[in-house]
Design a protein around this motif. Structure first.
Motif, PDB file in Angstrom:
ATOM      1  N   PRO A 117      -0.005  30.006 -36.333  1.00 67.45           N
ATOM      2  CA  PRO A 117      -0.359  28.391 -35.963  1.00 67.45           C
ATOM      3  C   PRO A 117      -1.156  27.759 -36.623  1.00 67.45           C
ATOM      4  CG  PRO A 117      -0.156  30.192 -34.000  1.00 67.45           C
ATOM      5  CD  PRO A 117      -0.331  30.884 -35.508  1.00 67.45           C
ATOM      6  N   ARG A 118      -1.088  26.517 -36.564  1.00 65.29           N
ATOM      7  CA  ARG A 118      -2.350  25.627 -37.472  1.00 65.29           C
ATOM      8  C   ARG A 118      -3.314  25.565 -36.557  1.00 65.29           C
ATOM      9  NH1 ARG A 118      -2.747  19.409 -39.071  1.00 65.29           N
ATOM     10  NH2 ARG A 118      -4.209  19.662 -40.894  1.00 65.29           N
ATOM     11  N   VAL A 138      -4.526  21.400 -28.000  1.00 58.22           N
ATOM     12  CA  VAL A 138      -4.902  22.668 -27.661  1.00 58.22           C
ATOM     13  C   VAL A 138      -4.176  22.630 -26.069  1.00 58.22           C
ATOM     14  CG1 VAL A 138      -6.645  24.074 -26.806  1.00 58.22           C
ATOM     15  CG2 VAL A 138      -6.967  22.898 -28.876  1.00 58.22           C
ATOM     16  N   LYS A 139      -4.387  21.656 -25.491  1.00 67.36           N
ATOM     17  CA  LYS A 139      -3.775  21.815 -24.162  1.00 67.36           C
ATOM     18  C   LYS A 139      -2.212  21.852 -24.113  1.00 67.36           C
ATOM     19  CE  LYS A 139      -3.730  19.460 -19.695  1.00 67.36           C
ATOM     20  NZ  LYS A 139      -4.425  18.013 -18.881  1.00 67.36           N
ATOM     21  N   ALA A 178      -1.403  29.484 -27.588  1.00 62.44           N
ATOM     22  CA  ALA A 178      -2.028  29.411 -26.221  1.00 62.44           C
ATOM     23  C   ALA A 178      -2.704  30.516 -25.965  1.00 62.44           C
ATOM     24  CB  ALA A 178      -0.810  29.270 -25.087  1.00 62.44           C
ATOM     25  N   LYS A 179      -2.253  31.861 -26.302  1.00 64.88           N
ATOM     26  CA  LYS A 179      -3.119  33.066 -26.188  1.00 64.88           C
ATOM     27  C   LYS A 179      -4.442  33.083 -26.756  1.00 64.88           C
ATOM     28  CE  LYS A 179       0.261  34.427 -22.897  1.00 64.88           C
ATOM     29  NZ  LYS A 179      -0.371  34.295 -21.577  1.00 64.88           N
ATOM     30  N   LEU A 180      -4.406  32.670 -28.000  1.00 65.94           N
ATOM     31  CA  LEU A 180      -5.540  32.964 -28.809  1.00 65.94           C
ATOM     32  C   LEU A 180      -6.427  31.736 -29.016  1.00 65.94           C
ATOM     33  CD1 LEU A 180      -4.673  35.162 -31.649  1.00 65.94           C
ATOM     34  CD2 LEU A 180      -5.544  35.715 -29.550  1.00 65.94           C
ATOM     35  N   TYR A 181      -5.888  30.548 -28.418  1.00 68.34           N
ATOM     36  CA  TYR A 181      -6.542  29.032 -28.894  1.00 68.34           C
ATOM     37  C   TYR A 181      -7.069  28.421 -27.496  1.00 68.34           C
ATOM     38  CZ  TYR A 181      -8.844  26.180 -32.387  1.00 68.34           C
ATOM     39  OH  TYR A 181      -9.586  25.726 -33.072  1.00 68.34           O
ATOM     40  N   LYS A 208      -8.413  38.216 -34.598  1.00 72.92           N
ATOM     41  CA  LYS A 208      -8.864  37.570 -33.387  1.00 72.92           C
ATOM     42  C   LYS A 208      -8.442  38.290 -32.231  1.00 72.92           C
ATOM     43  CE  LYS A 208      -8.167  32.611 -34.875  1.00 72.92           C
ATOM     44  NZ  LYS A 208      -9.477  32.020 -34.789  1.00 72.92           N
ATOM     45  N   ALA A 209      -7.219  38.834 -32.140  1.00 69.92           N
ATOM     46  CA  ALA A 209      -6.738  39.646 -31.091  1.00 69.92           C
ATOM     47  C   ALA A 209      -7.666  40.836 -31.035  1.00 69.92           C
ATOM     48  CB  ALA A 209      -5.219  39.837 -31.235  1.00 69.92           C
ATOM     49  N   ARG A 210      -7.708  41.804 -31.833  1.00 73.44           N
ATOM     50  CA  ARG A 210      -8.397  42.746 -31.963  1.00 73.44           C
ATOM     51  C   ARG A 210      -9.933  42.546 -31.405  1.00 73.44           C
ATOM     52  NH1 ARG A 210      -5.808  43.759 -37.054  1.00 73.44           N
ATOM     53  NH2 ARG A 210      -7.851  43.234 -37.924  1.00 73.44           N
ATOM     54  N   ASN A 211     -10.471  41.483 -32.174  1.00 71.71           N
ATOM     55  CA  ASN A 211     -11.788  41.061 -31.645  1.00 71.71           C
ATOM     56  C   ASN A 211     -11.771  40.973 -30.109  1.00 71.71           C
ATOM     57  OD1 ASN A 211     -12.720  41.412 -33.989  1.00 71.71           O
ATOM     58  ND2 ASN A 211     -12.473  39.520 -34.694  1.00 71.71           N
TER      59      ASN A 211
END
Length: 215
Positions: A117-118, A138-139, A178-181, A208-211
């Motif tokens: 995604p951007r 974002v929303k 949505a899940k990461l941002y 990002k997911a690993r962190n």
């Protein structure tokens, strides 16, 4: 599924905010242009720290969103022109909820793969002269996305943009974003593990997911 490409747009860095440069203002290319692994010929990135590279070679923002943006903004001249959000590809028919991470598309002689995604940034609001746009993106998860180029080739406006292979089932651009941002959408451990394992997702977002899992 296939649609017709309305425009392929490129731009060069220009003064944007004081000393800051940006290539967000793009214009349609006349005739054929080469799509390379580093991006579309004639298109450049000003902020090489946050933009550019093989996983951000081509930017797609859905033209389908323009009407809603026009209503929300109360009208805006940029939306009557090309590439209002700095996108390289303009077409109708593909939106974040219907595009999977890793989907592959043929455009002219090039083969593209959805890589991430951007992430929206302040430059969108500065370009439009309106606060609140990033928050709305974002929303609503109307972020747009990037492609990597698997096969270089020539393409032009009027070409068919055709999906030729499905990506990661269940992981649309909208859901991944949505899940990461989106702070309102807390991913589960299982979802974060799935994201980290998506081999067609760019390494930055997998990290990002690993962190998030480690924290």
């Amino acid at each position: 599924m296939s649609v017709t490409v309305q425009a392929i747009c490129t731009g060069l860095p220009q003064p944007f905010n004081g000393a800051e440069l940006s290539a967000i203002a793009k214009q349609p290319v006349d005739g054929p242009v080469m799509i390379r692994t580093f991006g579309i010929e004639g298109d450049m990135v000003a902020d090489t720290k946050h933009h550019g590279g093989p996983d951000m070679a081509v930017h797609h923002y859905p033209h389908d969103h323009y009407a809603d943006w026009d209503a929300w903004l109360g009208g805006h001249d940029l939306l009557a022109g090309p590439a209002a959000f700095g996108e390289n590809l303009m077409m109708d028919g593909f939106v974040e909820t219907g595009v999977l991470i890793g989907d592959r598309f043929r455009i002219g002689g090039a083969l593209l793969e959805v890589s991430q995604p951007r992430q929206p940034c302040w430059k969108i609001e500065h370009r439009f002269g309106r606060k609140g746009m990033v928050k709305r993106i974002v929303k609503q998860h109307i972020c747009g996305w990037y492609y990597r180029v698997l096969e270089e080739g020539e393409a032009q406006a009027g070409d068919t943009f055709e999906k030729v292979e499905n990506g990661h089932e269940g992981w649309s651009v909208a859901r991944l974003f949505a899940k990461l941002y989106d702070p309102a959408d807390n991913p589960s451990q299982t979802e974060l593990e799935e994201i980290a394992a998506l081999d067609r997702l760019c390494e930055l977002w997998r990290a990002k997911a690993r962190n998030a899992l480690e924290s």
